[in-house]
Write a protein that holds these residues in place. Structure first.
Motif, PDB file in Angstrom:
ATOM      1  N   ASP A 541       0.824  -1.219   0.000  1.00 53.60           N
ATOM      2  CA  ASP A 541       0.000   0.000   0.000  1.00 53.60           C
ATOM      3  C   ASP A 541       0.852   1.260   0.000  1.00 53.60           C
ATOM      4  O   ASP A 541       0.543   2.241   0.696  1.00 53.60           O
ATOM      5  CB  ASP A 541      -0.937   0.010   1.222  1.00 53.60           C
ATOM      6  CG  ASP A 541      -1.861  -1.197   1.249  1.00 53.60           C
ATOM      7  OD1 ASP A 541      -2.171  -1.720   0.169  1.00 53.60           O
ATOM      8  OD2 ASP A 541      -2.255  -1.606   2.355  1.00 53.60           O
ATOM      9  N   PHE A 542       1.911   1.262  -0.769  1.00 56.01           N
ATOM     10  CA  PHE A 542       2.821   2.401  -0.761  1.00 56.01           C
ATOM     11  C   PHE A 542       2.120   3.662  -1.276  1.00 56.01           C
ATOM     12  O   PHE A 542       1.365   3.627  -2.235  1.00 56.01           O
ATOM     13  CB  PHE A 542       4.050   2.115  -1.625  1.00 56.01           C
ATOM     14  CG  PHE A 542       5.055   3.227  -1.624  1.00 56.01           C
ATOM     15  CD1 PHE A 542       5.851   3.465  -0.511  1.00 56.01           C
ATOM     16  CD2 PHE A 542       5.190   4.063  -2.726  1.00 56.01           C
ATOM     17  CE1 PHE A 542       6.773   4.502  -0.508  1.00 56.01           C
ATOM     18  CE2 PHE A 542       6.108   5.101  -2.729  1.00 56.01           C
ATOM     19  CZ  PHE A 542       6.899   5.325  -1.609  1.00 56.01           C
ATOM     20  N   GLY A 543       2.404   4.784  -0.591  1.00 55.88           N
ATOM     21  CA  GLY A 543       1.849   6.074  -0.995  1.00 55.88           C
ATOM     22  C   GLY A 543       0.657   6.501  -0.180  1.00 55.88           C
ATOM     23  O   GLY A 543       0.140   7.610  -0.358  1.00 55.88           O
ATOM     24  N   THR A 544       0.175   5.658   0.737  1.00 53.95           N
ATOM     25  CA  THR A 544      -0.965   6.005   1.581  1.00 53.95           C
ATOM     26  C   THR A 544      -0.500   6.178   3.027  1.00 53.95           C
ATOM     27  O   THR A 544       0.603   5.790   3.400  1.00 53.95           O
ATOM     28  CB  THR A 544      -2.038   4.914   1.531  1.00 53.95           C
ATOM     29  OG1 THR A 544      -1.497   3.690   2.041  1.00 53.95           O
ATOM     30  CG2 THR A 544      -2.507   4.688   0.103  1.00 53.95           C
ATOM     31  N   GLY A 545      -1.362   6.738   3.867  1.00 52.79           N
ATOM     32  CA  GLY A 545      -1.068   6.840   5.295  1.00 52.79           C
ATOM     33  C   GLY A 545       0.002   7.861   5.604  1.00 52.79           C
ATOM     34  O   GLY A 545       0.207   8.841   4.879  1.00 52.79           O
ATOM     35  N   PHE A 546       0.741   7.592   6.709  1.00 52.08           N
ATOM     36  CA  PHE A 546       1.709   8.554   7.227  1.00 52.08           C
ATOM     37  C   PHE A 546       3.156   8.192   6.884  1.00 52.08           C
ATOM     38  O   PHE A 546       4.066   8.911   7.256  1.00 52.08           O
ATOM     39  CB  PHE A 546       1.586   8.650   8.755  1.00 52.08           C
ATOM     40  CG  PHE A 546       0.255   9.168   9.206  1.00 52.08           C
ATOM     41  CD1 PHE A 546      -0.015  10.528   9.214  1.00 52.08           C
ATOM     42  CD2 PHE A 546      -0.734   8.294   9.612  1.00 52.08           C
ATOM     43  CE1 PHE A 546      -1.238  11.013   9.627  1.00 52.08           C
ATOM     44  CE2 PHE A 546      -1.971   8.774  10.034  1.00 52.08           C
ATOM     45  CZ  PHE A 546      -2.224  10.131  10.039  1.00 52.08           C
ATOM     46  N   ALA A 547       3.353   7.055   6.250  1.00 56.61           N
ATOM     47  CA  ALA A 547       4.721   6.634   5.955  1.00 56.61           C
ATOM     48  C   ALA A 547       5.387   7.640   5.018  1.00 56.61           C
ATOM     49  O   ALA A 547       4.812   8.074   4.026  1.00 56.61           O
ATOM     50  CB  ALA A 547       4.726   5.250   5.334  1.00 56.61           C
TER      51      ALA A 547
END
Length: 643
Positions: A541-547
């Motif tokens: 799920d790269f590109g979402t959330g706070f990462a």
């Protein structure tokens, strides 16, 4: 703004003062009641004993009189020793001297005063016997007084001496007996006054006991680390406020990720931080409420108000106060408080804190430094969540979980290059459930058990495909955060690969932002070790959330998985096109593979090929399927044609 913690401890809340005063008063009243009862009772009993002994000596002779008197005295003392009320009174008022005085009285009176006449009178005169009795009793009474034995023992033995003298005197003559009786009465009155005059001294001698009682009450009501009222004192204060029909609101404060502070800097630093925060909150709250520490990193504020604006304003001030940084040496940290709020409206005291805890859980679920007010729906949701946990525990025990496998394909050649193992729950009543229906109910211990099962079962199935000659390429397995925290990740992965005879590069571990955000560099050692051994690491799920992009630099990644939210509108939304193009360019520069998730149409697949994305996954190529269906449907065939 940086602040250094000041010295000193917050004062004990005034709510504990009534309990201390009540306990001290109760102990003092009990002790004074002991003295008030013993003095007159002792004088009365010994006076009656004197008359009784005198009567026996006058009418029956000294041998018979002593036998009767000793027997009745032993029965009297024995009945007192066996009286449970006396024993309980002695224990509750902490007056062991009372029991000792009776223990002394029974055997000494029975032996000394029962045997003395037979020792003295057969060979000596009555005068010699009287003299011996007076000397022996004086020595015993004086010695006990010198040894600080309670004066009750002295009055007992002194009175007995007077009794024996009076009885023997009546045996000699009536005039001598009357004179002795007068002396005995005077002696009893004198000793009674002597004991009474010692009341102040006796009370002072118990001051240390009262101080100990106060300290015990104080310790029971005070948190030893912060000096704040503890859970017990908080409950007492809450019950008192509700009993007085006062308006009450409760703020439940909890530090977010305080465990990370302890892990990174040690428990001593964590304790110092809690002390600093408690002082800061105490100064902030002041007279607007009572601050208590009820758990390791949890505080409760009892607010005598139900005005929503006032209460929520105080909650926000507490959150803001926690943001102030604390510096100790080279370490600088700031806290993150989440707050659950409940307004008392007729609930019993034992229901308010649980409701505040439900509100706190809602606040934490919404992110850090959040405030949530209790609503009845939260109770229903909590009940449903507990029921779900119970069902999941049963599912783990009865093996109701299943794995399905979704293909990953080369977007240009349409060849199978791998698959991802996806968790499903074969519910006995609801059928096959996707993770969205149950994943939040997997508590840490259950999630860890399920996670290790998924790892082992996926490796087993991949090994079975290899044995049957089916080249799937590689298999992806999702990790739970609790597996990462367990400290067993490296050993468990190596064991699964060895047991199922798989090369390390056949396995890809998929991690999410939850894992990347919650762990510092030292915790990445197991992943780095596995990566060095050949195991692949994908960022799901790269590109979402706070990462942030720094996670890509820190973690030993081999692949980025573009989230389906960026794939859905490709060709329709210029922003999505730009984001996917940027991710692909970054991945090429960092020598990372890329997989696009959620591909459902030919148009999306073609657009991804045009952007240079090499691998895709989604319903266009097939949903997650059981192992037998996966083998039968795909095998070595062209994936898109088979779908």
């Amino acid at each position: 703004m940086k602040t250094r913690a000041s010295k000193g401890e917050p004062e004990m809340a005034s709510s504990s003062a009534p309990e201390l005063e009540k306990e001290s008063s109760r102990v003092r009243d009990r002790k004074l009641s002991v003295i008030a009862k013993i003095v007159p009772v002792s004088v009365l009993i010994n006076a009656l004993n004197g008359v009784f002994v005198s009567y026996l000596f006058w009418n029956y002779g000294h041998n018979t009189a002593l036998l009767i008197w000793c027997g009745t005295n032993l029965l009297y003392c024995g009945s007192m020793l066996l009286d449970p009320r006396l024993l309980r009174w002695t224990v509750e008022t902490k007056t062991p001297w009372l029991y000792r005085s009776i223990l002394f009285r029974a055997p000494i009176l029975g032996v000394i005063w029962g045997s003395l006449p037979w020792i003295v009178w057969p060979t000596h005169t009555h005068g010699d016997a009287l003299l011996v009795g007076i000397i022996v009793n004086g020595m015993i009474a004086g010695g006990m007084m010198r040894l600080s034995v309670f004066p009750q023992a002295a009055i007992t033995f002194g009175s007995v001496a007077a009794m024996l003298v009076t009885g023997a005197a009546f045996k000699a003559s009536v005039q001598t007996g009357i004179a002795a009786l007068v002396l005995e009465t005077s002696f009893i009155v004198f000793m009674g006054k002597h004991i009474t005059s010692h009341v102040d001294t006796i009370v002072e001698s118990w001051s240390s006991t009262e101080a100990a009682a106060q300290a015990a009450v104080e310790q029971r009501l005070r948190d030893p680390l912060t000096g704040l009222p503890n859970r017990f004192a908080c409950n007492q204060r809450l019950e008192a406020m509700l009993g007085e029909a006062k308006p009450v609101s409760i703020l439940l404060l909890d530090l977010d990720r305080f465990k990370d502070v302890n892990d990174a800097h040690g428990h001593a630093f964590g304790d110092y931080y809690l002390q600093s925060l408690s002082r800061r909150l105490s100064n902030l709250i002041g007279s607007r409420g009572t601050l208590c520490r009820t758990d390791g990193d949890s505080f409760v504020v009892l607010v005598p108000s139900k005005e929503a604006v006032e209460v929520l304003d105080l909650a926000q001030l507490c959150v803001e106060a926690s943001k102030e940084t604390l510096q100790i040496g080279n370490i600088v940290i700031s806290g993150e408080l989440s707050v659950g709020v409940v307004f008392a409206s007729g609930q019993p005291p034992d229901a308010l804190i649980p409701e505040a805890e439900l509100a706190l859980s809602e606040a934490k679920a919404a992110g850090r430094r959040q405030i949530a007010v209790f609503e009845p729906r939260m109770r229903k949701q909590a009940q449903e969540w507990r029921a779900l946990q119970a069902e999941l525990s049963r599912a783990v025990e009865q093996g109701e979980f299943r794995l399905v496998y979704q293909p990953q394909v080369d977007l240009q050649s349409n060849q199978l290059v791998g698959c991802e193992a996806l968790l499903r729950w074969q519910h006995p009543d609801k059928g096959l459930l996707a993770p969205g229906a149950f994943i939040d109910g997997l508590a840490d211990d259950l999630a860890e058990r399920v996670g290790w099962w998924v790892l082992d079962e996926a490796c087993r199935q991949f090994g079975a495909w290899r044995d049957d000659g089916l080249d799937v390429g590689q298999i992806g397995v999702n990790l739970f955060e609790t597996q990462f925290r367990s400290g067993q990740l490296g050993a468990r992965v190596r064991d699964a690969l060895l047991r199922h005879r798989l090369p390390p590069n056949a396995l890809e571990l998929e991690i999410t932002e939850t894992i990347t955000l919650h762990h510092h560099d030292a915790a990445l050692a197991p992943l780095r070790s596995l990566r060095a051994a050949g195991v692949k690491i994908a960022f799901d799920d790269f590109g979402t959330g706070f990462a942030s992009l720094s996670m890509v630099k820190r973690f030993p990644l081999t692949r980025l998985k573009v989230d389906r939210s960026f794939v859905r509108d490709l060709g329709l939304d210029l922003h999505d096109d730009a984001i996917v193009r940027a991710v692909l360019a970054m991945a090429r520069a960092l020598n990372l593979d890329v997989v696009a998730e959620g591909i459902e149409s030919e148009g999306q697949a073609e657009r991804l090929v045009g952007l240079g994305c090499p691998i895709g996954q989604g319903f266009l190529f097939g949903p997650g399927l059981p192992p037998t269906d996966f083998t039968r449907r795909y095998g070595r065939a062209q994936i898109r044609d088979a779908a």
